[in-house]
Write a protein that holds these residues in place. Structure first.
Motif, PDB file in Angstrom:
ATOM      1  N   ILE A  16       0.835  -1.204   0.000  1.00  0.00           N
ATOM      2  CA  ILE A  16       0.000   0.000   0.000  1.00  0.00           C
ATOM      3  C   ILE A  16       0.869   1.253   0.000  1.00  0.00           C
ATOM      4  CG2 ILE A  16      -1.658   1.348   1.354  1.00  0.00           C
ATOM      5  CD1 ILE A  16      -2.871  -1.307   2.279  1.00  0.00           C
ATOM      6  N   THR A  17       1.931   1.230   0.820  1.00  0.00           N
ATOM      7  CA  THR A  17       2.830   2.386   0.890  1.00  0.00           C
ATOM      8  C   THR A  17       3.524   2.611  -0.447  1.00  0.00           C
ATOM      9  OG1 THR A  17       3.240   1.934   3.234  1.00  0.00           O
ATOM     10  CG2 THR A  17       4.759   3.435   2.130  1.00  0.00           C
ATOM     11  N   PHE A  18       3.981   1.521  -1.069  1.00  0.00           N
ATOM     12  CA  PHE A  18       4.615   1.635  -2.388  1.00  0.00           C
ATOM     13  C   PHE A  18       3.667   2.258  -3.398  1.00  0.00           C
ATOM     14  CE2 PHE A  18       4.403  -0.360  -6.585  1.00  0.00           C
ATOM     15  CZ  PHE A  18       5.515   0.226  -7.171  1.00  0.00           C
ATOM     16  N   ALA A  19       2.436   1.726  -3.479  1.00  0.00           N
ATOM     17  CA  ALA A  19       1.469   2.221  -4.467  1.00  0.00           C
ATOM     18  C   ALA A  19       1.172   3.701  -4.250  1.00  0.00           C
ATOM     19  CB  ALA A  19       0.178   1.401  -4.395  1.00  0.00           C
ATOM     20  N   PHE A  20       1.032   4.103  -2.983  1.00  0.00           N
ATOM     21  CA  PHE A  20       0.754   5.505  -2.678  1.00  0.00           C
ATOM     22  C   PHE A  20       1.919   6.401  -3.092  1.00  0.00           C
ATOM     23  CE2 PHE A  20       1.222   9.145   0.160  1.00  0.00           C
ATOM     24  CZ  PHE A  20      -0.003   9.778  -0.018  1.00  0.00           C
ATOM     25  N   LEU A  21       3.137   6.010  -2.706  1.00  0.00           N
ATOM     26  CA  LEU A  21       4.306   6.831  -3.015  1.00  0.00           C
ATOM     27  C   LEU A  21       4.553   6.893  -4.525  1.00  0.00           C
ATOM     28  CD1 LEU A  21       6.797   5.729  -0.204  1.00  0.00           C
ATOM     29  CD2 LEU A  21       5.415   7.812  -0.314  1.00  0.00           C
ATOM     30  N   TRP A  22       4.417   5.764  -5.197  1.00  0.00           N
ATOM     31  CA  TRP A  22       4.651   5.726  -6.651  1.00  0.00           C
ATOM     32  C   TRP A  22       3.637   6.602  -7.379  1.00  0.00           C
ATOM     33  CZ3 TRP A  22       9.076   4.471  -8.408  1.00  0.00           C
ATOM     34  CH2 TRP A  22       9.267   4.127  -9.751  1.00  0.00           C
ATOM     35  N   ALA A  23       2.375   6.539  -6.914  1.00  0.00           N
ATOM     36  CA  ALA A  23       1.324   7.344  -7.531  1.00  0.00           C
ATOM     37  C   ALA A  23       1.494   8.827  -7.240  1.00  0.00           C
ATOM     38  CB  ALA A  23      -0.048   6.874  -7.039  1.00  0.00           C
ATOM     39  N   SER A  24       2.146   9.147  -6.119  1.00  0.00           N
ATOM     40  CA  SER A  24       2.297  10.555  -5.735  1.00  0.00           C
ATOM     41  C   SER A  24       3.290  11.304  -6.618  1.00  0.00           C
ATOM     42  CB  SER A  24       2.756  10.646  -4.270  1.00  0.00           C
ATOM     43  OG  SER A  24       4.123  10.257  -4.126  1.00  0.00           O
ATOM     44  N   ALA A  25       4.083  10.573  -7.407  1.00  0.00           N
ATOM     45  CA  ALA A  25       5.113  11.222  -8.229  1.00  0.00           C
ATOM     46  C   ALA A  25       4.506  12.209  -9.218  1.00  0.00           C
ATOM     47  CB  ALA A  25       5.924  10.161  -8.967  1.00  0.00           C
ATOM     48  N   SER A  26       3.354  11.863  -9.799  1.00  0.00           N
ATOM     49  CA  SER A  26       2.724  12.758 -10.783  1.00  0.00           C
ATOM     50  C   SER A  26       2.288  14.067 -10.128  1.00  0.00           C
ATOM     51  CB  SER A  26       1.517  12.069 -11.427  1.00  0.00           C
ATOM     52  OG  SER A  26       1.934  10.966 -12.197  1.00  0.00           O
ATOM     53  N   ALA A  27       1.678  13.968  -8.942  1.00  0.00           N
ATOM     54  CA  ALA A  27       1.239  15.178  -8.239  1.00  0.00           C
ATOM     55  C   ALA A  27       2.439  16.019  -7.812  1.00  0.00           C
ATOM     56  CB  ALA A  27       0.392  14.808  -7.026  1.00  0.00           C
ATOM     57  N   ALA A  28       3.494  15.362  -7.312  1.00  0.00           N
ATOM     58  CA  ALA A  28       4.699  16.094  -6.911  1.00  0.00           C
ATOM     59  C   ALA A  28       5.325  16.801  -8.107  1.00  0.00           C
ATOM     60  CB  ALA A  28       5.703  15.136  -6.268  1.00  0.00           C
ATOM     61  N   THR A  29       5.288  16.137  -9.267  1.00  0.00           N
ATOM     62  CA  THR A  29       5.811  16.746 -10.484  1.00  0.00           C
ATOM     63  C   THR A  29       5.014  17.990 -10.855  1.00  0.00           C
ATOM     64  OG1 THR A  29       6.608  14.614 -11.319  1.00  0.00           O
ATOM     65  CG2 THR A  29       6.273  16.370 -12.931  1.00  0.00           C
ATOM     66  N   LYS A  30       3.684  17.885 -10.795  1.00  0.00           N
ATOM     67  CA  LYS A  30       2.844  19.035 -11.122  1.00  0.00           C
ATOM     68  C   LYS A  30       3.091  20.188 -10.152  1.00  0.00           C
ATOM     69  CE  LYS A  30      -0.094  19.431 -13.717  1.00  0.00           C
ATOM     70  NZ  LYS A  30      -0.111  19.987 -15.102  1.00  0.00           N
ATOM     71  N   VAL A  31       3.265  19.873  -8.876  1.00  0.00           N
ATOM     72  CA  VAL A  31       3.547  20.915  -7.883  1.00  0.00           C
ATOM     73  C   VAL A  31       4.871  21.595  -8.201  1.00  0.00           C
ATOM     74  CG1 VAL A  31       4.103  21.340  -5.454  1.00  0.00           C
ATOM     75  CG2 VAL A  31       2.180  19.867  -6.047  1.00  0.00           C
ATOM     76  N   GLY A  32       5.896  20.788  -8.497  1.00  0.00           N
ATOM     77  CA  GLY A  32       7.206  21.348  -8.826  1.00  0.00           C
ATOM     78  C   GLY A  32       7.186  22.192 -10.083  1.00  0.00           C
ATOM     79  N   LEU A  33       6.375  21.783 -11.067  1.00  0.00           N
ATOM     80  CA  LEU A  33       6.300  22.526 -12.326  1.00  0.00           C
ATOM     81  C   LEU A  33       5.636  23.888 -12.172  1.00  0.00           C
ATOM     82  CD1 LEU A  33       5.372  19.685 -14.847  1.00  0.00           C
ATOM     83  CD2 LEU A  33       7.529  20.941 -14.707  1.00  0.00           C
ATOM     84  N   SER A  34       4.949  24.101 -11.060  1.00  0.00           N
ATOM     85  CA  SER A  34       4.366  25.415 -10.817  1.00  0.00           C
ATOM     86  C   SER A  34       5.436  26.430 -10.413  1.00  0.00           C
ATOM     87  CB  SER A  34       3.307  25.328  -9.708  1.00  0.00           C
ATOM     88  OG  SER A  34       3.910  25.038  -8.447  1.00  0.00           O
ATOM     89  N   ALA A  35       6.640  25.948 -10.112  1.00  0.00           N
ATOM     90  CA  ALA A  35       7.718  26.838  -9.666  1.00  0.00           C
ATOM     91  C   ALA A  35       8.868  26.936 -10.661  1.00  0.00           C
ATOM     92  CB  ALA A  35       8.256  26.374  -8.310  1.00  0.00           C
ATOM     93  N   VAL A  36       9.196  25.826 -11.353  1.00  0.00           N
ATOM     94  CA  VAL A  36      10.370  25.824 -12.228  1.00  0.00           C
ATOM     95  C   VAL A  36      10.063  25.130 -13.547  1.00  0.00           C
ATOM     96  CG1 VAL A  36      12.005  25.862 -10.299  1.00  0.00           C
ATOM     97  CG2 VAL A  36      11.228  23.666 -11.221  1.00  0.00           C
ATOM     98  N   GLN A  37      10.989  25.253 -14.488  1.00  0.00           N
ATOM     99  CA  GLN A  37      10.867  24.589 -15.776  1.00  0.00           C
ATOM    100  C   GLN A  37      11.018  23.074 -15.622  1.00  0.00           C
ATOM    101  OE1 GLN A  37      13.894  27.414 -17.621  1.00  0.00           O
ATOM    102  NE2 GLN A  37      12.601  27.012 -19.419  1.00  0.00           N
ATOM    103  N   PRO A  38      10.495  22.295 -16.584  1.00  0.00           N
ATOM    104  CA  PRO A  38      10.496  20.837 -16.459  1.00  0.00           C
ATOM    105  C   PRO A  38      11.859  20.214 -16.163  1.00  0.00           C
ATOM    106  CG  PRO A  38       9.124  21.503 -18.290  1.00  0.00           C
ATOM    107  CD  PRO A  38       9.803  22.743 -17.814  1.00  0.00           C
ATOM    108  N   LEU A  39      12.837  20.473 -17.028  1.00  0.00           N
ATOM    109  CA  LEU A  39      14.145  19.842 -16.836  1.00  0.00           C
ATOM    110  C   LEU A  39      14.891  20.433 -15.647  1.00  0.00           C
ATOM    111  CD1 LEU A  39      15.377  19.299 -20.506  1.00  0.00           C
ATOM    112  CD2 LEU A  39      14.109  17.757 -19.003  1.00  0.00           C
ATOM    113  N   THR A  40      14.592  21.664 -15.288  1.00  0.00           N
ATOM    114  CA  THR A  40      15.188  22.262 -14.103  1.00  0.00           C
ATOM    115  C   THR A  40      14.701  21.544 -12.850  1.00  0.00           C
ATOM    116  OG1 THR A  40      15.211  24.397 -15.233  1.00  0.00           O
ATOM    117  CG2 THR A  40      15.563  24.430 -12.859  1.00  0.00           C
ATOM    118  N   LEU A  41      13.488  20.987 -12.921  1.00  0.00           N
ATOM    119  CA  LEU A  41      12.948  20.217 -11.804  1.00  0.00           C
ATOM    120  C   LEU A  41      13.581  18.842 -11.715  1.00  0.00           C
ATOM    121  CD1 LEU A  41      10.800  19.826  -9.540  1.00  0.00           C
ATOM    122  CD2 LEU A  41       9.241  19.015 -11.338  1.00  0.00           C
TER     123      LEU A  41
END
Length: 294
Positions: A16-41
């Protein structure tokens, strides 16, 4: 089937922890992209993660360096598994919702089965084609209201799916390569380093200071992608694989569910009957290829 003999409760918690953390990568990416460019992230993340893994491998575990053609193999693997896969993925995520990003990522086993048949010049099994059709259909159904609501674009979703193809090619190349006794930590460390190195000139050429704000949002997103996603989730995945590879693969089915749940809470992305139907179709496609497609 190999087993660690781990308690059932521990395996369930790990899954369950693996599935949650693995799935969270997309949301974390979107959050990071609100601050910096894609490759800079992503590119700095690759160098930090590779430095940690190589330090553990060579300084801590005293494992050997790659030799001869192994250097070429880890570099090629890094090109597909890091540079092309994650490079294209993070660019596509600029125009793709976090939920769709997680849903698309979950289809990797289906793409791997399809490309394996092509690579090995085997006839395409009807089951593989059916699984791919269900997965792509599920993504289309889930994407329909999100594209209509400007949460995603066809180009962004297309790039994310293209990145899955690059990942699948990398996975098949890795399984077909002979790394002798080279430790997995060494392989992962160097392939991540080379993947970041190949992308570095692109990041520098694309860099625009006005589009990057290295604030707390960027820092938290980067730390989450390095720690819980790149390190903890991978360790949990290896733990599950060691116990039972077949059972481990079924934890991937939870990733789309967690992905849309996280995106709804953090990104306020809408959930609808289209979402439910799309996830159901993708999970069915994954189930077929995991259960009978091997």
């Amino acid at each position: 089937m190999p087993t660690t003999g781990a308690p059932k409760g521990k395996l369930i918690l790990a899954g369950i922890t693996f599935a949650f953390l693995w799935a969270s990568a997309s949301a974390a990416t979107k959050v990071g992209l609100s601050a910096v460019q894609p490759l800079t992230l992503f590119v700095p993340r690759f160098f930090i993660a590779s430095a940690i893994m190589l330090l553990i491998s060579h300084a801590g575990m005293k494992k050997r360096l790659p030799r001869g053609k192994e250097w070429i193999q880890v570099a090629v693997y890094g090109l597909f598994n890091i540079s092309l896969y994650l490079g294209i993925y993070v660019v596509g995520m600029q125009e793709t919702s976090a939920g769709l990003g997680a849903l698309a990522t979950a289809t990797n086993p289906v793409f791997i089965s399809l490309l394996s048949a092509i690579w090995l010049r085997k006839p395409l099994r009807p089951l593989t084609i059916l699984s791919l059709t269900l997965c792509l259909g599920g993504i289309a159904v889930a994407a329909w209201p999100l594209i209509a609501g400007s949460y995603a674009t066809p180009l962004g979703l297309g790039l994310v799916l293209l990145s899955m193809v690059a990942y699948s090619i990398g996975s098949i190349y890795f399984s077909a390569s002979n790394f002798s006794d080279l430790h997995i930590f060494t392989i992962n460390g160097w392939q991540t380093f080379f993947g970041g190195l190949f992308l570095l000139p692109v990041m520098i050429g694309w860099y625009d200071p006005s589009l990057n704000d290295f604030n707390l949002t960027w820092l938290l997103a980067t730390l989450w992608l390095i720690g819980p996603v790149s390190m903890l989730a991978v360790l949990l995945w290896l733990f599950l694989l060691k116990d039972n590879p077949v059972k481990a693969s079924f934890w991937l089915f939870l990733c789309p569910v967690f992905g849309f749940a996280i995106s709804a809470v953090l990104m306020h992305e809408p959930l609808s009957l289209f979402t439910l139907a799309g996830v159901a179709l993708v999970v069915l496609g994954l189930f077929l290829v995991q259960r009978w497609g091997k």
